[in-house]
Each structure stands twice: as C-alpha cells, then as structure tokens.
Design a protein around this motif. Sequence first.
Motif, PDB file in Angstrom:
ATOM      1  N   PRO A 178     -28.950  22.999  31.940  1.00  0.00           N
ATOM      2  CA  PRO A 178     -27.881  23.469  31.046  1.00  0.00           C
ATOM      3  C   PRO A 178     -28.343  24.561  30.085  1.00  0.00           C
ATOM      4  CG  PRO A 178     -28.714  21.347  30.319  1.00  0.00           C
ATOM      5  CD  PRO A 178     -29.347  21.611  31.656  1.00  0.00           C
ATOM      6  N   PRO A 179     -27.551  25.635  29.969  1.00  0.00           N
ATOM      7  CA  PRO A 179     -27.822  26.612  28.903  1.00  0.00           C
ATOM      8  C   PRO A 179     -27.727  25.936  27.536  1.00  0.00           C
ATOM      9  CG  PRO A 179     -26.274  27.478  30.522  1.00  0.00           C
ATOM     10  CD  PRO A 179     -26.406  26.020  30.798  1.00  0.00           C
ATOM     11  N   VAL A 180     -28.217  26.630  26.515  1.00  0.00           N
ATOM     12  CA  VAL A 180     -28.238  26.058  25.166  1.00  0.00           C
ATOM     13  C   VAL A 180     -27.585  27.037  24.193  1.00  0.00           C
ATOM     14  CG1 VAL A 180     -29.668  25.160  23.298  1.00  0.00           C
ATOM     15  CG2 VAL A 180     -30.394  24.852  25.678  1.00  0.00           C
ATOM     16  N   LEU A 181     -26.706  26.505  23.339  1.00  0.00           N
ATOM     17  CA  LEU A 181     -26.154  27.278  22.246  1.00  0.00           C
ATOM     18  C   LEU A 181     -26.858  26.818  20.966  1.00  0.00           C
ATOM     19  CD1 LEU A 181     -24.099  29.372  21.263  1.00  0.00           C
ATOM     20  CD2 LEU A 181     -22.461  27.497  20.951  1.00  0.00           C
ATOM     21  N   LEU A 182     -27.639  27.718  20.377  1.00  0.00           N
ATOM     22  CA  LEU A 182     -28.408  27.421  19.166  1.00  0.00           C
ATOM     23  C   LEU A 182     -27.612  27.896  17.956  1.00  0.00           C
ATOM     24  CD1 LEU A 182     -31.046  26.680  17.602  1.00  0.00           C
ATOM     25  CD2 LEU A 182     -31.856  29.008  18.143  1.00  0.00           C
ATOM     26  N   HIS A 183     -27.258  26.959  17.087  1.00  0.00           N
ATOM     27  CA  HIS A 183     -26.508  27.302  15.883  1.00  0.00           C
ATOM     28  C   HIS A 183     -27.462  27.723  14.766  1.00  0.00           C
ATOM     29  CE1 HIS A 183     -22.895  25.849  17.792  1.00  0.00           C
ATOM     30  NE2 HIS A 183     -23.455  24.667  18.017  1.00  0.00           N
ATOM     31  N   GLN A 184     -26.929  28.392  13.778  1.00  0.00           N
ATOM     32  CA  GLN A 184     -27.763  28.930  12.714  1.00  0.00           C
ATOM     33  C   GLN A 184     -28.407  27.843  11.856  1.00  0.00           C
ATOM     34  OE1 GLN A 184     -25.912  32.630  10.874  1.00  0.00           O
ATOM     35  NE2 GLN A 184     -24.198  31.880  12.110  1.00  0.00           N
ATOM     36  N   LEU A 226     -36.467  25.608  19.965  1.00  0.00           N
ATOM     37  CA  LEU A 226     -35.450  26.560  19.512  1.00  0.00           C
ATOM     38  C   LEU A 226     -35.109  26.350  18.039  1.00  0.00           C
ATOM     39  CD1 LEU A 226     -33.031  26.566  22.577  1.00  0.00           C
ATOM     40  CD2 LEU A 226     -34.408  28.485  21.763  1.00  0.00           C
ATOM     41  N   ALA A 227     -35.054  25.085  17.624  1.00  0.00           N
ATOM     42  CA  ALA A 227     -34.692  24.789  16.231  1.00  0.00           C
ATOM     43  C   ALA A 227     -35.708  25.350  15.243  1.00  0.00           C
ATOM     44  CB  ALA A 227     -34.557  23.279  16.044  1.00  0.00           C
ATOM     45  N   LEU A 228     -36.939  25.582  15.704  1.00  0.00           N
ATOM     46  CA  LEU A 228     -37.986  26.133  14.836  1.00  0.00           C
ATOM     47  C   LEU A 228     -37.827  27.630  14.619  1.00  0.00           C
ATOM     48  CD1 LEU A 228     -41.102  24.284  16.315  1.00  0.00           C
ATOM     49  CD2 LEU A 228     -39.887  23.734  14.185  1.00  0.00           C
ATOM     50  N   HIS A 229     -36.981  28.270  15.444  1.00  0.00           N
ATOM     51  CA  HIS A 229     -36.935  29.733  15.435  1.00  0.00           C
ATOM     52  C   HIS A 229     -35.500  30.263  15.293  1.00  0.00           C
ATOM     53  CE1 HIS A 229     -41.137  29.703  16.639  1.00  0.00           C
ATOM     54  NE2 HIS A 229     -40.825  28.823  17.565  1.00  0.00           N
ATOM     55  N   THR A 230     -34.705  29.602  14.482  1.00  0.00           N
ATOM     56  CA  THR A 230     -33.303  30.012  14.356  1.00  0.00           C
ATOM     57  C   THR A 230     -33.155  31.404  13.755  1.00  0.00           C
ATOM     58  OG1 THR A 230     -33.234  28.857  12.220  1.00  0.00           O
ATOM     59  CG2 THR A 230     -32.456  27.656  14.156  1.00  0.00           C
ATOM     60  N   ARG A 231     -34.112  31.846  12.952  1.00  0.00           N
ATOM     61  CA  ARG A 231     -34.004  33.146  12.292  1.00  0.00           C
ATOM     62  C   ARG A 231     -34.549  34.293  13.135  1.00  0.00           C
ATOM     63  NH1 ARG A 231     -32.554  32.547   7.025  1.00  0.00           N
ATOM     64  NH2 ARG A 231     -32.726  30.457   6.127  1.00  0.00           N
ATOM     65  N   HIS A 232     -35.158  33.952  14.270  1.00  0.00           N
ATOM     66  CA  HIS A 232     -35.737  34.997  15.115  1.00  0.00           C
ATOM     67  C   HIS A 232     -34.637  35.779  15.843  1.00  0.00           C
ATOM     68  CE1 HIS A 232     -39.469  33.196  14.193  1.00  0.00           C
ATOM     69  NE2 HIS A 232     -40.151  33.663  15.218  1.00  0.00           N
ATOM     70  N   HIS A 233     -34.841  37.067  15.968  1.00  0.00           N
ATOM     71  CA  HIS A 233     -33.980  37.875  16.819  1.00  0.00           C
ATOM     72  C   HIS A 233     -34.358  37.624  18.286  1.00  0.00           C
ATOM     73  CE1 HIS A 233     -31.896  39.972  13.645  1.00  0.00           C
ATOM     74  NE2 HIS A 233     -33.056  40.124  13.008  1.00  0.00           N
ATOM     75  N   PRO A 234     -33.521  38.058  19.238  1.00  0.00           N
ATOM     76  CA  PRO A 234     -33.751  37.693  20.644  1.00  0.00           C
ATOM     77  C   PRO A 234     -35.144  38.036  21.190  1.00  0.00           C
ATOM     78  CG  PRO A 234     -31.530  38.500  20.403  1.00  0.00           C
ATOM     79  CD  PRO A 234     -32.189  38.693  19.066  1.00  0.00           C
ATOM     80  N   PRO A 265     -38.277  38.551  19.673  1.00  0.00           N
ATOM     81  CA  PRO A 265     -39.341  37.634  19.226  1.00  0.00           C
ATOM     82  C   PRO A 265     -39.051  36.185  19.567  1.00  0.00           C
ATOM     83  CG  PRO A 265     -38.104  38.487  17.345  1.00  0.00           C
ATOM     84  CD  PRO A 265     -37.693  39.284  18.532  1.00  0.00           C
ATOM     85  N   LEU A 266     -37.756  35.803  19.629  1.00  0.00           N
ATOM     86  CA  LEU A 266     -37.434  34.426  20.006  1.00  0.00           C
ATOM     87  C   LEU A 266     -37.851  34.163  21.450  1.00  0.00           C
ATOM     88  CD1 LEU A 266     -36.236  31.668  19.619  1.00  0.00           C
ATOM     89  CD2 LEU A 266     -33.957  32.612  19.982  1.00  0.00           C
ATOM     90  N   ALA A 267     -37.593  35.116  22.348  1.00  0.00           N
ATOM     91  CA  ALA A 267     -37.991  34.940  23.750  1.00  0.00           C
ATOM     92  C   ALA A 267     -39.503  34.766  23.854  1.00  0.00           C
ATOM     93  CB  ALA A 267     -37.533  36.136  24.580  1.00  0.00           C
ATOM     94  N   ASP A 268     -40.251  35.591  23.126  1.00  0.00           N
ATOM     95  CA  ASP A 268     -41.721  35.487  23.167  1.00  0.00           C
ATOM     96  C   ASP A 268     -42.197  34.165  22.575  1.00  0.00           C
ATOM     97  OD1 ASP A 268     -41.961  37.971  24.350  1.00  0.00           O
ATOM     98  OD2 ASP A 268     -42.170  39.031  22.443  1.00  0.00           O
ATOM     99  N   ALA A 269     -41.595  33.763  21.448  1.00  0.00           N
ATOM    100  CA  ALA A 269     -41.996  32.510  20.807  1.00  0.00           C
ATOM    101  C   ALA A 269     -41.692  31.318  21.710  1.00  0.00           C
ATOM    102  CB  ALA A 269     -41.277  32.356  19.467  1.00  0.00           C
ATOM    103  N   LEU A 270     -40.554  31.368  22.395  1.00  0.00           N
ATOM    104  CA  LEU A 270     -40.163  30.271  23.279  1.00  0.00           C
ATOM    105  C   LEU A 270     -41.157  30.131  24.428  1.00  0.00           C
ATOM    106  CD1 LEU A 270     -37.926  28.198  23.599  1.00  0.00           C
ATOM    107  CD2 LEU A 270     -36.637  29.863  24.939  1.00  0.00           C
ATOM    108  N   LEU A 271     -41.524  31.237  25.041  1.00  0.00           N
ATOM    109  CA  LEU A 271     -42.494  31.193  26.133  1.00  0.00           C
ATOM    110  C   LEU A 271     -43.843  30.682  25.647  1.00  0.00           C
ATOM    111  CD1 LEU A 271     -41.677  34.613  27.849  1.00  0.00           C
ATOM    112  CD2 LEU A 271     -41.050  32.341  28.677  1.00  0.00           C
ATOM    113  N   ALA A 272     -44.256  31.125  24.461  1.00  0.00           N
ATOM    114  CA  ALA A 272     -45.556  30.708  23.936  1.00  0.00           C
ATOM    115  C   ALA A 272     -45.567  29.226  23.586  1.00  0.00           C
ATOM    116  CB  ALA A 272     -45.915  31.551  22.716  1.00  0.00           C
TER     117      ALA A 272
END
Length: 412
Positions: A307-313, A376-384, A386-393
């Motif tokens: 399932p895709p994920v919708l991350l709220h602010q 994902l909850a750790l990176h709500t303020r990241h733009h797409p 840096p968020l993609a990189d942080a998620l992979l890491a």
Amino acid sequence: MARPGIDYRALFAVAPNPYMVLGPDLVIADVNEAACRVTGYARKDLLGRYLFDAFPDNRADPDAEGAANLHASLHRVLCSREPDTMAPQKYDIPVTDQPGVFEERWWSAVNTPVLGPDGQVAWIIHRGEDVTAFILSHPRPREGGALSALEALEVEHYARARELQLLNEELRQAHARERRVALTLQEAMLHSPHLARHRDIAVRYLPAAGSLNVCGDWYEVVDLSESRFAVAVGDVVGHGLEAAAVMGMLRSALSASVRAVEGPAKALDCLGLYARDVEGALATTVAQAFVDTHDRRITYSSAGHPPPVLLHQDGTCHLLDQATDPPLGARPEHVPRPQADLPYTPGDTFVLYTDGLIERRGEDIDVSLQRLTDTLALHTRHHPEPLADALLAHLGVSSGACDDVALVVLRL
C-alpha cells in the motif's frame, strides 16, 4: 550432573584450521591461533584492520590477483548470503619483519556467511588452508618414467579446479554484461517526460545489490489535465532482460490506459487484460493513483501491490489499503477492480514504492510497514528529494537491496 556450557570462543581459538572472522565491511573482527601461525601475524596486529590493508597483493608480482579474487568471493557472500568456495589461489603474504618483502603462498579458501536476526550477513567466517607445499611440489613426469596414479589424480584435481574457476569467472562476466545491457534498457524505459513538470516529486530506482540480473520495477507520472495527474509504481516478477522488456511493455500500456479511461481501477482493468497476452507479465503487482489538485483528493487502486502511504504534516500516516485486489492475471475470469479515494491537505506527502524497499526475509509484512511509517514520521519536514534519500538510508537500502527498489515521493 549437568554439563557446563560450551565455550565457543575457546573452541574457535584452538581450532586446527586457520579462521578469520570479518565484518560486512571486511574488517578483521577475530582470528584464531592457527590463522596467526600460518600468516606470521600476532592477533593484536590483525584485529580491527581492513583485510586488504593487512594482506595486500604483492606489488612485485604483475600477475598477482589473489586480493581481487578474494574480494570478489567475499562480495558474492555478502550479496547471496551463501558460502563461496574458492579454487586454489596464489596470494603472497607480507613477511612481518621485512617491509615490502612477500612470501609466496597458495591457499584453498572457503567464505561462509553468518546471518543476523534480520537475515542479513552479520559476519563472514574466512577459512584459508595453506596449500603452498602441495602446489610447489606439483609433480612433474620423471625422465623415463610416468606419474603414479595418485600423482596423476592430484594433478587432474588441481587442473580441474582451475578450469572450474575460469569457467565460473567467464559465466560471471557474461551475466555482468547482460546486467549492464538490462540496466541501460531499464533506464531508457523509465524516462518519464511529464516528470520534469513536477518539481515536488522525487523518484528513485535502485537495482538489486550484487545481483547479476535486474528486475522489473518501474515508476511513471502522467499529466491528465491542468489539475489531475496519474502516478504509478509496478513490479514484474522475474529477472534479467526478459523482466526489463516485460516491464517496458506494461509501463507503456498502463501509460496509455490512464489517458484513455476514467479512474485508476479501469486503467488496471485494461492492463490486466493486456497482461494475459504478454509472456512473463502474470503476477505483476501495480499501484495506480490519480491525484486531483483542485478537489484535493487521491483516487487509487492496487493490483496486489504494497500500500502507498499518505504522510500527514503531524507525522501520522495513512495506508492506502482499501482498494487492493490480486496481481495481474491472478484470476481466471475478469472481475472489475475496486478503487477508493481519500482527501489530502496541502503539505501532505504521498509515497509509492516497490516491495524491495520494505520487505525483509522471514519478516511479517505488518512489521515491514510499521518500520516504513515510523521512518516517514521522523522526516515530516523533509522535502521530497532529501526525504527519498533519508528513507533509503534509514531502511538500509541506499546501496541497494536484495531486490530492486522503485520509489516515488510526492509533496502535495
């Protein structure tokens, strides 16, 4: 009377065969007494050193390839998580009290992985048997005489082992060439013309680490109108050029379908019918979503995909799992696929991915999804980007996983 517990450290220390324990970074974590004797090093001089700093190739030998062959074997173990047996290798070792001087040595080595609780390689046990005496006394025919049966058998065994090593290397090179071709094909087919119009979308594609074959993961972004666009990720079962080719056909078919029909469910219906006539396409999983920026709604349908994920602010996550159906071709008869929708708030983040991002061998999917949403909850303020990189890491796949990874991160 109960027996005392076995002291495995003591057993390791006195084992008659030479053993080294390496970390995944190929740093020496432990050595036993036999390994110290055969290399001439004290234990304290080896612990904590990178293996190939401690045992470099003999620079005076232009044909030296022992370090390269050992490195390749260890890399195969890390990727396959299976033991790797090496053919006899010439790998000279430094003379401890004569800097720059090497002693000719031949080794027969086996590298064995030790898996951690997560199924990944935690340690590698390297067993290196010194066979220098046998190689240097390699029997040759005596004048006027023939080799004994035992001598001939030894020569034949060694020759066959070397032939097997060369054949295996040729096979690996052939697979590597196929992989380069498949990667080039896959990169060309992943080109998405409309993606450049969306500065708030980050995409990533990572081929499987260490695998000689690519798989069939893909992503796509298609503009439908000024206020609507479609975004999808998919995963073809299989490997190599065949999977890459099937991926290209399905991606193109889905891209056409979303332009021609109304809604993601009907688009997947069309794709499913098309997949029945494409060899290798059955059991493909796809998540397709339409984003309406005017009404601020996401409409989606899934063909057996995570399932895709919708991350709220505020850091909460919503799994889009209310319109999930089997993979393409899983049903003998066509049944219309379901779809669902939900609202979003500007500033939310929409994440689509393939299973290589989250799935781990022997782990329940709910555990995998919880790790994803926690990250994902750790990176709500990241733009797409840096968020993609942080998620992979954070999920441990930035250098590749055991399966391909396709990832789309969209700021709504």
